[in-house]
Design a protein around this motif. Structure first.
Motif, short mmCIF file in Angstrom:
data_model
loop_
_atom_site.label_atom_id
_atom_site.label_comp_id
_atom_site.label_asym_id
_atom_site.label_seq_id
_atom_site.Cartn_x
_atom_site.Cartn_y
_atom_site.Cartn_z
N LYS A 164 55.61 19.55 -2.05
CA LYS A 164 55.05 20.58 -2.23
C LYS A 164 53.44 20.51 -2.19
O LYS A 164 52.64 21.28 -1.50
N ASP A 191 50.48 21.61 0.55
CA ASP A 191 49.44 22.33 0.02
C ASP A 191 48.23 21.81 0.45
O ASP A 191 47.36 22.46 0.90
N THR A 218 47.59 21.94 4.02
CA THR A 218 47.04 23.34 4.31
C THR A 218 45.77 23.41 4.09
O THR A 218 45.14 24.29 4.98
N ARG A 219 45.38 22.99 2.96
CA ARG A 219 43.90 23.30 2.74
C ARG A 219 43.10 22.56 3.28
O ARG A 219 41.93 23.05 4.04
#
Length: 205
Positions: free
Chosen positions: A146, A150, A153-154
């Motif tokens: 995760k 994340d 994605t950032r």
């Protein structure tokens, strides 16, 4: 020990699991994942699925397993089973083993079960598998994935923002310099009247 069941009423198949007893369920409560939905049994949601759009047949499978695995509930008809996201479970030291409450009671939903449906329970029991999973390790691996997701994605969001900023700066520069070519030395000389011949004014008149 954890019992795993396969529900084939949805595609791809869903996995439902439950602890052998209330003490095993304590580990499930502690090491559940964000994509778990639970009543007495747990179902792990698939990618893109939320607890808001769980298919009704899968809910019925979970409800029937919950009833079948409850000593009291299995004896009764017309019962109501509640379910909620794992993240909404609330547990403190004063509670008995297997007992929970909720952070937000608005995130608790109900499923009405009229009676035990043996054909559903029997179908699920045929898929039953006993395992001794390392729930802590599974949780840690889930959190690592995760965090990587994340972070990716950032990074993608920052790249998109940088690209948009560059496009904006480029457009801004183009607007600011749109007439630069009109005032080059070559263009100014070509429009200079000093190099006109003596009949220039006659031609103009």
């Amino acid at each position: 020990m954890v019992f795993y069941f396969t529900s084939n009423v949805v595609s791809p198949s869903a996995f439902i699991y439950v602890g052998k007893d209330k003490f095993e369920n304590e580990d499930l409560i502690q090491f559940g994942l964000d994509n778990d939905v639970c009543a007495h049994v747990y179902v792990r949601l698939r990618e893109g699925e939320t607890w808001d759009n769980i298919a009704q047949p899968l809910l019925e499978d979970c409800a029937q397993l919950t009833k079948a695995n409850s000593i009291e509930g299995n004896k009764k008809d017309n019962i109501t089973i509640i379910y909620t996201p794992w993240s909404n479970l609330k547990k403190d030291g004063s509670m008995a083993a297997g007992q929970v409450t909720f952070h937000n009671h608005k995130l608790v939903r109900k499923v009405y079960v009229k009676q035990r449906e043996n054909h559903i329970v029997n179908r699920l029991n045929k898929t039953k598998v006993e395992k001794y999973p390392d729930l802590r390790a599974e949780k840690e691996e889930y959190l690592r994935k995760k965090m990587r997701g994340d972070r990716k994605t950032r990074e993608e969001q920052r790249a998109q923002e940088k690209k948009k900023q560059q496009e904006y700066e480029q457009l801004k520069w183009q607007k600011a310099h749109a007439y630069d070519d009109m005032f080059t030395e070559e263009n100014l000389e070509s429009s200079n009247n000093q190099d006109r011949d003596e009949n220039f004014l006659d031609d103009f008149m």
